[in-house]
Design an enzyme around this catalytic site. Structure first.
Site, PDB file in Angstrom:
ATOM      1  N   PRO A 245      36.728  57.842  48.564  1.00 18.53           N
ATOM      2  CA  PRO A 245      37.163  57.027  47.428  1.00 18.53           C
ATOM      3  C   PRO A 245      37.108  55.522  47.662  1.00 18.53           C
ATOM      4  O   PRO A 245      37.592  54.758  46.845  1.00 18.53           O
ATOM      5  CB  PRO A 245      38.610  57.479  47.245  1.00 18.53           C
ATOM      6  CG  PRO A 245      39.073  57.786  48.629  1.00 18.53           C
ATOM      7  CD  PRO A 245      37.886  58.378  49.340  1.00 18.53           C
ATOM      8  N   GLY A 246      36.570  55.094  48.794  1.00 20.14           N
ATOM      9  CA  GLY A 246      36.359  53.681  49.021  1.00 20.14           C
ATOM     10  C   GLY A 246      37.262  53.027  50.038  1.00 20.14           C
ATOM     11  O   GLY A 246      37.263  51.804  50.178  1.00 20.14           O
ATOM     12  N   LYS A 248      37.100  53.123  53.409  1.00 17.00           N
ATOM     13  CA  LYS A 248      36.282  52.477  54.432  1.00 17.00           C
ATOM     14  C   LYS A 248      35.420  51.373  53.805  1.00 17.00           C
ATOM     15  O   LYS A 248      35.174  50.335  54.422  1.00 17.00           O
ATOM     16  CB  LYS A 248      35.421  53.506  55.154  1.00 17.00           C
ATOM     17  CG  LYS A 248      36.225  54.576  55.895  1.00 17.00           C
ATOM     18  CD  LYS A 248      35.312  55.568  56.589  1.00 17.00           C
ATOM     19  CE  LYS A 248      36.086  56.701  57.231  1.00 17.00           C
ATOM     20  NZ  LYS A 248      36.696  57.603  56.216  1.00 17.00           N
ATOM     21  N   CYS A 373      35.882  64.034  59.861  1.00 21.73           N
ATOM     22  CA  CYS A 373      37.327  64.269  60.010  1.00 21.73           C
ATOM     23  C   CYS A 373      37.558  65.725  60.402  1.00 21.73           C
ATOM     24  O   CYS A 373      38.498  66.373  59.932  1.00 21.73           O
ATOM     25  CB  CYS A 373      38.076  63.913  58.736  1.00 21.73           C
ATOM     26  SG  CYS A 373      37.529  64.782  57.262  1.00 21.73           S
TER      27      CYS A 373
END
Length: 406
Positions: A245-246, A248, A373
């Site tokens: 969703p942004g 990083k 992850c």
């Protein structure tokens, strides 16, 4: 670490992980007993939340010191008398850490019970309240305003609307019901909002919804590490290939002091919209987000003049972040993981397609960071070994943390 049971896995997945973490190299280096201890410790830790709630400071708008003071005031209000510090990470200077209190073993269990799904339970352990869609079962006479004990159905066996559940359930804390049982289960699933307001969770974490939203970004520590390892510089052209969703993406732009260009891609339009919303919230202007399948990001032939979005010409980017879709088995807390081994192993081909594309889009001498992850060797070490064998232009580098902040 034994307060909760170890993560519940499909038998075939647990066997796969066991064989992977009891490999000959590890046993030779550590010995059989130590290798086994580390494996069991890993499974136990996955079901517990991290020791700290981690937030990233938007240093584009404020200094770490300013935000740290504001956050401390907020935490003091939420915890009502408990003395909980806000710490600055010793290496990642734009990261603040709030200790998680727990597990709290002195909580009194109530006669009125609410059963929630495993995913909802995981969110509660990270500081969330119980929202109505997550409630599976409630005691027969539960009314709005009742003090209730909340349990997580980690095996997924509780039937929706049940008045009692005697199966395997894990106590995750107490709260106050916002609705009666009849209101929850006679609404045909249309109700939203908070169903149980958690007052005494087993793990006490701060609620950061709408708290300093332009100055803080709630982000797991490994996710914050990734951007620092990539180490983007002002004026560079950066690609975040699987960006939604942004978190990083916006971190990269912040580290670049909003100077240069960060291209963010995701193949789902609604997720691209979320990237743009986060960039706007944090007032970052160097981010350009596009809806694009990362495996199709390379232009064939010459690009049209004036075309700024994908597909891109080969060797277009100074640095590329490839945070690939993965089996997600490293996310915490996670008391139950229901995927089959086939599902766990299904990501490797896609990851290799994305890796191949990233190599073609990277400038000679550029930097590519690959991250996941998850904890499987097939998605991590094996992928790195495959890349080094198939792309002689790549060199494996040690990771250094820059820790830049204002």
């Amino acid at each position: 670490m034994s307060f909760f049971p170890k993560i519940l896995l499909q038998p075939e997945v647990e066997e796969y992980l066991g064989n992977m973490f009891r490999n000959k190299e590890l046993i030779s280096a550590l010995g059989t007993l130590e290798a086994e201890r580390k494996y069991e410790s890993l499974l136990n830790r996955l079901s517990h939340p991290p020791a700290f709630t981690t937030v990233r400071v938007n240093t584009h708008l404020a200094s770490v010191k300013q935000v740290k003071n504001l956050l401390f005031e907020e935490i003091h209000k939420q915890y009502k008398g408990l003395s909980v510090p806000v710490l600055q990470h010793p290496q990642l200077q734009d990261i603040l850490l709030i200790p998680v209190i727990g597990p709290r073993k002195d909580l009194q269990k109530q006669s009125s019970e609410v059963i929630v799904g495993a995913q909802c339970g995981n969110s509660v352990l990270r500081g969330a309240h119980v929202f109505v869609p997550g409630i599976i079962s409630a005691s027969k006479f539960m009314k709005a305003g009742d003090v209730v004990s909340v349990y997580s159905d980690i095996e997924g066996k509780c039937k929706r609307g049940a008045k009692e559940f005697l199966g395997t359930k894990v106590f995750i804390g107490n709260g106050i019901s916002e609705l009666s049982r009849s209101e929850i289960f006679s609404s045909n699933g249309s109700l939203k909002g908070i169903g149980v307001r958690m007052t005494d969770p087993v793990y006490l974490s701060p609620s950061l919804d709408n708290v300093l939203s332009s100055y803080l970004f709630l982000q797991n520590l490994p996710s914050a590490v990734v951007s620092h390892v990539l180490n983007p510089q002002p004026g560079e052209r950066i690609l975040d290939m699987c960006a939604a969703p942004g978190g990083k993406t916006t971190h990269l732009a912040t580290l670049m002091r909003d100077q240069g260009e960060v291209i963010a891609m995701d193949k789902i339009a609604n997720k691209v919209k979320k990237i743009k919303q986060n960039a706007a919230l944090l007032q970052l202007n160097c981010i350009k987000a596009f809806c694009c399948d990362g495996t199709k990001a390379l232009a064939i032939g010459k690009k049209e003049d004036g075309q700024e979005g994908p597909p891109f010409s080969a060797e277009s980017f100074d640095r590329i972040l490839l945070d690939v879709p993965c089996s997600g088995m490293g996310q915490r807390p996670n008391m139950a993981y229901f995927w089959t081994l086939k599902e766990v192993m299904s990501y490797q081909p896609l990851q290799r397609k994305l890796f191949s594309m990233a190599v073609k889009l990277l400038k000679p001498g550029g930097t590519l960071v690959y991250s996941t992850c998850t904890i499987t060797l097939s998605e991590n070490e094996e992928q790195v070994a495959w890349a080094l064998e198939n792309f002689p232009c790549l060199q494996l580098q040690s990771q250094y943390l820059t820790g830049r902040a204002k």
